[in-house]
Motif scaffolding. Sequence first.
Motif, mmCIF file in Angstrom:
data_model
loop_
_atom_site.group_PDB
_atom_site.id
_atom_site.type_symbol
_atom_site.label_atom_id
_atom_site.label_comp_id
_atom_site.label_asym_id
_atom_site.label_seq_id
_atom_site.Cartn_x
_atom_site.Cartn_y
_atom_site.Cartn_z
ATOM 1 N N ASP A 58 0.951 -1.237 -0.065
ATOM 2 C CA ASP A 58 0.042 -0.078 -0.008
ATOM 3 C C ASP A 58 1.008 1.374 -0.235
ATOM 4 O O ASP A 58 0.465 2.387 -0.466
ATOM 5 N N GLU A 59 1.869 1.369 0.812
ATOM 6 C CA GLU A 59 2.964 2.278 0.964
ATOM 7 C C GLU A 59 3.318 2.622 -0.582
ATOM 8 O O GLU A 59 3.608 3.801 -0.824
ATOM 9 N N TYR A 60 4.271 1.718 -1.081
ATOM 10 C CA TYR A 60 4.597 1.866 -2.426
ATOM 11 C C TYR A 60 3.844 2.186 -3.492
ATOM 12 O O TYR A 60 4.036 3.163 -4.278
ATOM 13 N N ALA A 61 2.621 1.661 -3.421
ATOM 14 C CA ALA A 61 1.341 2.222 -4.370
ATOM 15 C C ALA A 61 1.083 3.665 -4.261
ATOM 16 O O ALA A 61 0.905 4.471 -5.279
ATOM 17 N N ALA A 62 0.980 3.939 -2.903
ATOM 18 C CA ALA A 62 0.633 5.477 -2.822
ATOM 19 C C ALA A 62 1.682 6.517 -2.930
ATOM 20 O O ALA A 62 1.466 7.125 -3.649
ATOM 21 N N ALA A 63 2.876 6.113 -3.035
ATOM 22 C CA ALA A 63 4.098 6.674 -3.383
ATOM 23 C C ALA A 63 4.138 6.859 -4.716
ATOM 24 O O ALA A 63 4.380 7.998 -5.421
ATOM 25 N N SER A 64 3.991 5.894 -5.467
ATOM 26 C CA SER A 64 3.945 5.733 -7.275
ATOM 27 C C SER A 64 3.053 6.729 -7.485
ATOM 28 O O SER A 64 3.211 7.552 -8.464
ATOM 29 N N VAL A 110 11.849 6.099 -1.978
ATOM 30 C CA VAL A 110 10.724 6.286 -1.036
ATOM 31 C C VAL A 110 11.157 6.078 0.386
ATOM 32 O O VAL A 110 11.751 5.316 0.779
ATOM 33 N N ILE A 111 11.203 7.272 1.357
ATOM 34 C CA ILE A 111 11.483 7.218 2.517
ATOM 35 C C ILE A 111 10.283 7.537 3.456
ATOM 36 O O ILE A 111 9.679 8.406 3.698
ATOM 37 N N PRO A 112 9.793 6.404 4.192
ATOM 38 C CA PRO A 112 8.292 6.321 4.735
ATOM 39 C C PRO A 112 8.829 6.998 6.219
ATOM 40 O O PRO A 112 9.803 7.026 6.848
ATOM 41 N N LYS A 113 7.873 7.851 6.581
ATOM 42 C CA LYS A 113 7.934 8.793 7.608
ATOM 43 C C LYS A 113 8.086 7.854 8.886
ATOM 44 O O LYS A 113 8.532 8.117 10.003
ATOM 45 N N ARG A 114 7.047 6.809 8.816
ATOM 46 C CA ARG A 114 7.068 5.869 9.975
ATOM 47 C C ARG A 114 8.487 5.137 10.418
ATOM 48 O O ARG A 114 8.450 4.722 11.661
ATOM 49 N N ARG A 166 2.998 11.028 4.772
ATOM 50 C CA ARG A 166 3.409 9.585 5.077
ATOM 51 C C ARG A 166 4.763 9.387 4.603
ATOM 52 O O ARG A 166 5.381 8.486 5.259
ATOM 53 N N PHE A 167 5.412 10.082 3.633
ATOM 54 C CA PHE A 167 6.773 9.851 3.037
ATOM 55 C C PHE A 167 7.398 10.939 2.359
ATOM 56 O O PHE A 167 6.750 11.943 1.974
ATOM 57 N N TYR A 168 8.601 11.019 2.210
ATOM 58 C CA TYR A 168 9.333 11.715 1.398
ATOM 59 C C TYR A 168 9.668 10.946 0.265
ATOM 60 O O TYR A 168 10.060 9.809 0.068
ATOM 61 N N LEU A 169 9.803 11.535 -0.979
ATOM 62 C CA LEU A 169 10.242 10.936 -2.391
ATOM 63 C C LEU A 169 11.058 11.690 -2.746
ATOM 64 O O LEU A 169 11.209 12.872 -3.048
ATOM 65 N N LEU A 170 12.517 11.066 -2.885
ATOM 66 C CA LEU A 170 13.598 11.658 -3.507
ATOM 67 C C LEU A 170 13.564 11.410 -5.102
ATOM 68 O O LEU A 170 13.683 10.017 -5.363
ATOM 69 N N VAL A 171 13.293 12.129 -5.729
ATOM 70 C CA VAL A 171 13.050 11.629 -7.408
ATOM 71 C C VAL A 171 14.250 11.992 -8.225
ATOM 72 O O VAL A 171 15.045 12.812 -7.859
ATOM 73 N N TYR A 172 14.683 10.967 -8.976
ATOM 74 C CA TYR A 172 15.703 10.995 -10.039
ATOM 75 C C TYR A 172 15.307 10.416 -11.259
ATOM 76 O O TYR A 172 14.571 9.461 -11.379
#
Length: 194
Positions: free
Chosen positions: A14-20, A140-144, A127-133
Amino acid sequence: MAEVISLRFKYTEDEYAAASRLNMMRSPGFWIWFVVSSLLCALGVYLVSILSMDLGILFFMTFLGVIWLMLWLLQLFVVPRQAFRREPKFRDEYLLQFSDDGIQFVTPQIDALIQWSLYTRVVENERFYLLVYGQNMMSVIPKRAFASVEQQNAFDAMLRRRLSGCFDPRRLRAEPPIDSATRYVTPSEPPDWR
């Protein structure tokens, strides 16, 4: 000695899908695709309902709009989950160590020092930080994964120091980092509503 911020975590599907989804929704091309497909659908339906001219062209326009809209929805909701299930690396445990020298990524298959200069954009939500390249590539860096508010504040300060020009202007957390004294703490007992 330089400050090192260490995080250990495993992604959830769920976390990866939400980040995407967040990363895709921040791209202008993605919304252009959505607007064009929606307009084609709406125009096709409208013209079919009011005109009795060549229905073949109108049905084709509507069909094309529906197909584009379906592809948009698949890209948004189905593809990220399939990518997570297909890639074993997303189920590994990650150890990330952030310092001014770079980011040390350690998993069972990876041991790499990534330079800060790789990243071109930082996106953040609750929920997270996305460092995009690159093109649609992200870390994806989850805040949890942060052990404390202080650790998250130190990370936020490091991001600002190392990637100051890369923050997404639509950043959700524009205010300064949270002070641990003002952080909301859930009460140990629910309120009495009698």
